[in-house]
Design an enzyme around this catalytic site. Structure first.
Site, mmCIF file in Angstrom:
data_model
loop_
_atom_site.group_PDB
_atom_site.id
_atom_site.type_symbol
_atom_site.label_atom_id
_atom_site.label_comp_id
_atom_site.label_asym_id
_atom_site.label_seq_id
_atom_site.Cartn_x
_atom_site.Cartn_y
_atom_site.Cartn_z
ATOM 1 C CB CYS A 9 -1.001 -0.621 0.868
ATOM 2 S SG CYS A 9 -0.705 0.290 2.428
ATOM 3 N NE ARG A 15 -4.325 1.603 1.745
ATOM 4 C CZ ARG A 15 -4.701 2.249 0.630
ATOM 5 N NH1 ARG A 15 -5.041 2.031 -0.451
ATOM 6 N NH2 ARG A 15 -3.778 3.185 0.627
ATOM 7 C CG ASP A 123 -5.518 5.675 2.422
ATOM 8 O OD1 ASP A 123 -5.260 5.475 3.320
ATOM 9 O OD2 ASP A 123 -4.447 6.973 2.072
HETATM 10 P P1 4NP Z 1 -1.688 2.693 4.312
HETATM 11 O O1 4NP Z 1 -2.642 4.148 4.421
HETATM 12 O O2 4NP Z 1 -1.221 2.826 2.925
HETATM 13 O O3 4NP Z 1 -3.310 1.965 3.886
HETATM 14 O O4 4NP Z 1 -0.455 2.165 4.479
HETATM 15 C C1 4NP Z 1 -2.078 5.203 4.420
HETATM 16 C C2 4NP Z 1 -0.921 5.496 5.191
HETATM 17 C C3 4NP Z 1 -0.696 6.803 5.775
HETATM 18 C C4 4NP Z 1 -0.199 7.600 4.813
HETATM 19 C C5 4NP Z 1 -1.456 7.304 3.770
HETATM 20 C C6 4NP Z 1 -1.986 6.545 3.556
HETATM 21 N N1 4NP Z 1 0.137 9.185 5.324
HETATM 22 O O5 4NP Z 1 -0.210 9.901 4.388
HETATM 23 O O6 4NP Z 1 1.116 9.223 5.834
#
Ligand code: 4NP
Length: 152
Positions: A9, A15, A123
């Site tokens: 991800c 995720r 997300d």
């Molecule tokens: P992930 O979610 O891609 O599912 O781990 C996110 C975690 C952090 C951020 C964006 C999405 N961020 O912008 O820091």
């Protein structure tokens, strides 16, 4: 040789840690190696998001041994299946492809449930706990399909 599966991800804190934990719970770890990574290194070294830890815990899965790490170009060589959560993850991983034969390893994870629909696992970072519960349900369904495909 173990079959190697990587969940990807953006941050590797929401995720893909859930996807890693869920798939591990459905496979024999003597035969399969499951890992996860993020296309961004912004959360490198961090534990999964507390909301992912909590949703996993409710479902009897412990993901607190995981730490965020960035996706590496070498992962395209090292892994047999690279499951991405959304279209932007897909594009970011594909940008690193140097061998055309690696492209077929990169799969939108929800295509395992709805073939060729290119559906995103949303997300949940800026969402409430309900967003994480929804992500869990989507990933549980996808991982069930992946586990049955790989153990056929
Ligand atoms: P992930 O979610 O891609 O599912 O781990 C996110 C975690 C952090 C951020 C964006 C999405 N961020 O912008 O820091």
């Amino acid at each position: 040789m173990k079959t190697r599966i990587l969940m990807v991800c953006l941050g590797n804190i929401c995720r893909s840690p859930l996807a890693e934990g869920i798939l591990k719970s459905k496979l024999n770890t003597a035969e399969f190696h499951v890992d996860s990574a993020g296309t961004s290194a912004i959360h490198e070294g961090e534990l999964p998001d507390k909301r992912s830890i909590d949703v996993a815990h409710v479902n009897k899965i412990d993901i607190t041994d995981q730490r965020s790490r960035p996706f590496l170009k070498s992962d395209l060589e090292e892994f047999d299946y690279i499951y991405v959560m959304d279209q932007s993850n897909y594009d970011n991983v594909c940008q690193l492809i140097e061998k055309e034969s690696h492209r077929q390893k990169v799969i939108m994870i929800m295509d395992e449930v709805y073939a060729d629909a290119s559906a995103d696992v949303p997300d949940p970072y800026y969402d409430s706990i309900n967003g994480f519960k929804n992500v869990y349900e989507m990933l549980d369904e996808a991982c069930e399909k992946i586990a049955s495909k790989l153990t056929k």
